[in-house]
Design an enzyme around this catalytic site. Structure first.
Site, short mmCIF file in Angstrom:
data_model
loop_
_atom_site.label_atom_id
_atom_site.label_comp_id
_atom_site.label_asym_id
_atom_site.label_seq_id
_atom_site.Cartn_x
_atom_site.Cartn_y
_atom_site.Cartn_z
N GLU A 99 -8.06 -5.65 5.18
CA GLU A 99 -7.95 -5.26 3.76
C GLU A 99 -6.76 -5.93 3.09
OE1 GLU A 99 -8.65 -1.12 5.18
OE2 GLU A 99 -9.48 -0.86 3.18
N ARG B 182 -11.93 14.86 7.58
CA ARG B 182 -12.75 15.27 6.43
C ARG B 182 -14.16 15.65 6.86
NH1 ARG B 182 -11.31 9.92 3.56
NH2 ARG B 182 -9.14 10.26 2.97
N ARG C 113 -2.59 -2.07 -3.47
CA ARG C 113 -3.84 -1.35 -3.23
C ARG C 113 -3.87 -0.10 -4.11
NH1 ARG C 113 -5.36 2.98 1.09
NH2 ARG C 113 -7.59 3.09 0.68
N HIS D 68 -13.03 2.29 -0.10
CA HIS D 68 -13.04 1.25 0.94
C HIS D 68 -13.79 -0.01 0.46
CE1 HIS D 68 -12.86 4.48 4.38
NE2 HIS D 68 -11.65 4.08 4.04
N ASN E 75 0.88 -1.17 0.00
CA ASN E 75 0.00 0.00 0.00
C ASN E 75 0.91 1.22 0.00
OD1 ASN E 75 -1.84 2.02 0.40
ND2 ASN E 75 -2.76 1.12 2.23
#
Ligand code: ADP
Length: 393
Positions: free
Chosen positions: A381, A238, A90, A179, A9
Site C-alpha cells: 500500500e 470486527r 493515507r 482498502h 499513515n
C-alpha cells in the site's frame, strides 16, 4: 537524481512512515512512532541495516514527527539528500468528494475534516499527521490518497443500500468500501503480469482488517466493506456482516449505548470475540491443538469468504483470477488450501507445492487444469500511495 516520496499513515496514537523510491519501488527507510500521548512512547527507525529505537514519551504527533525528521538526519538518509518530491498521506475516508489522489490544499483539508463523521476512528487521526507534516515540510507538495477512491465508481446497484432514500441522502449513507489502494494495486499488477486488461478478478485482502472486491476490466464492481470498514468478511476484531437488528436487540436488552455497541462490534468481535485471539497465527495454533472455538472461528472465516466468492462470480458472470493478499492472504497457506478445497466443485485446483512455498513475489498457486487462476500477490500500500502521489507532481 533519484526522487523519493515520504508516505505517512497517521493513526490516533501512532504514525507509520516510509521513504520510497517510486520508480524502482525500493523502500529506502521506514519506521513508526507508537503510543503517542502516553508515558511509554516508542520510535523505531530503519535505514539500510541500521535500526534505531528511541523510548521516550511522545506527547503529540508534532513531537513525534519532529523526532522522526531528526532521526532521518542523524541515522540516515539525510533529508537534504533524499530529494523528497512529495509526501503521500493515507486517508481512509474520501466520501463522495474524491475518486483519486488529491493535492492537499486548505480546501481539501476542510473536506477531509468534513468526512470525520463517516470515519470517526480514522479521518481525525489522519488530519493530525497531515497538519504537522504540512507544517514541518512546508515546501513539499502533500497528497492525500484515499482508501475509498477506487470504489467511488461502484455501480449504483452495489453502492446503494435499500434504505429509506431521504435518510440515506441526508446522512450520506452508501457503500464507500475501504482498502481500495490495495485492491487497485493487486488487481492492476495481475492484469499487467498476465498481459490482459479484460480480466474478471476477485481480490481477497486478508489482514487484520479484511475485505474482498470484484473487479471487471480494471473497474471495481463490488466490495465487501460498506459505509465503514465494519461490513463484510470476518476480521481480527470486527464482526463483518451481521443482522443490523442485533444492534437494536443488544441495546434494548443490555442498555448499552451506541458507542459501546460500536466498540463491541469493531474491537471485541471477529476472531477475537470468537476465540480470545485476534491474531490468525494464534487462532490456527489453538485449532491445531484441538480448541473447538478456534476451529469454529476458522470455519466461519472460510465460509464467509466462500459466500463472497460465489456471489461475486455470479455478479460478474464468471471469474478468471482470485488473488490472496495481506498478512493472512500472503502467509497462511492452510487457509488458502481450505478456501480452494471449497471451490473444487467449480473446477478450482490448487498446486499444493506452489501453495506451500514461501511467497514474496506474485505467484500462481493453481494447477494448469484449474478453472480459475489462483494467485498470491503481496500488497504494497505504501508503494501504491507513493506512485499515486507522483501522478500529481
Ligand atoms: P493489517 O495491515 O491489517 O494490520 P496485516 O496485513 O499485517 O494486517 O495482517 C495481519 C494478520 O496476518 C494477522 O492476523 C497475522 O496473524 C496474520 N499473519 C501474519 N503471518 C501469518 C502466517 N504466517 N500465518 C497466518 N497468519 C499470519
Amino acid at each position: 537524481m533519484t526522487q523519493s516520496v515520504l508516505v505517512i499513515n497517521s493513526g490516533s496514537s501512532s504514525l507509520k512512515y516510509q521513504l520510497i523510491d517510486p520508480a524502482t519501488g525500493a523502500s529506502i527507510a521506514k519506521g513508526l512512532v507508537e503510543r503517542i500521548g502516553e508515558e511509554d512512547g516508542h520510535i523505531r527507525h530503519h535505514y539500510g541495516v541500521t535500526t534505531v529505537d528511541v523510548n521516550e514519551a511522545v506527547p503529540d504527533h508534532e513531537v513525534g514527527l519532529r523526532e522522526v525528521l531528526r532521526l532521518f538526519n542523524a541515522v540516515g538518509p539525510n533529508l537534504n539528500d533524499a530529494h523528497i518530491v512529495a509526501v503521500g498521506h493515507r486517508v481512509v475516508q474520501g466520501g463522495k468528494y474524491f475518486s483519486g489522489p488529491a493535492l492537499i490544499t486548505d480546501e481539501v483539508r476542510r473536506l477531509i475534516d468534513d468526512l470525520c463523521a463517516l470515519a470517526p476512528l480514522h479521518n481525525p487521526a489522519h488530519l493530525k499527521g497531515i497538519d504537522v507534516a504540512r507544517e514541518l515540510l512546508p515546501d513539499i507538495p502533500h497528497v492525500a490518497v484515499f482508501d475509498t477512491a477506487f470504489f467511488q465508481s461502484l455501480p449504483a446497484d452495489t453502492a446503494t443500500y435499500a434504505l429509506d432514500r431521504a435518510t440515506a441522502e441526508k446522512y450520506a449513507i452508501r457503500r464507500y468500501g475501504a482498502h481500495g489502494t490495495s485492491h487497485q494495486y493487486v488487481s492492476s499488477l495481475v492484469s499487467k503480469m498476465l498481459g490482459q486488461s479484460t480480466l474478471k478478478q476477485i481480490v481477497l485482502h486478508l489482514g487484520n482488517g479484511a475485505s474482498v472486491s470484484a473487479i471487471d476490466s480494471g473497474h471495481a464492481v463490488d466490495t465487501s466493506m460498506g459505509l465503514t470498514p465494519l461490513e463484510g468478511l470476518v476480521m481480527g476484531t470486527r464482526t463483518g456482516d451481521i443482522d443490523p437488528a442485533v444492534v437494536f436487540h443488544i441495546q434494548r436488552q443490555s442498555g448499552m449505548s451506541a458507542d459501546e455497541v460500536d466498540t463491541l462490534f469493531n474491537k471485541k468481535s471477529g476472531l477475537k470475540g470468537l476465540t480470545g485471539e485476534n491474531d490468525m497465527r494464534a487462532v490456527r495454533q489453538m485449532a491445531t491443538e484441538g480448541n473447538k472455538d478456534a476451529r469454529l472461528a476458522l470455519d466461519i472465516y472460510v465460509t464467509r469468504i466462500i459466500k463472497y466468492i460465489g456471489s461475486y462470480a455470479a455478479e460478474m458472470g464468471g471469474v478468471d483470477v482470485i488473488s490472496f493478499t495481506a498478512g493472512i492472504g500472503e502467509n497462511d497457506a492452510a487457509l488458502r488450501a481450505e478456501v480452494c478445497k471449497r471451490l473444487a466443485p467449480f473446477g478450482v485446483e490448487l498446486d499444493e507445492d506452489a501453495n506451500r512455498e514461501r511467497i514474496s513475489e506474485p505467484t500462481t498457486i493453481s494447477s494448469r487444469n484449474s478453472s480459475v487462476r489462483i494467485m498470491v500477490v503481496p500488497t504494497n500500500e505504501e508503494l501504491a500511495i507513493a506512485r499515486q502521489a507522483m501522478t500529481l507532481i
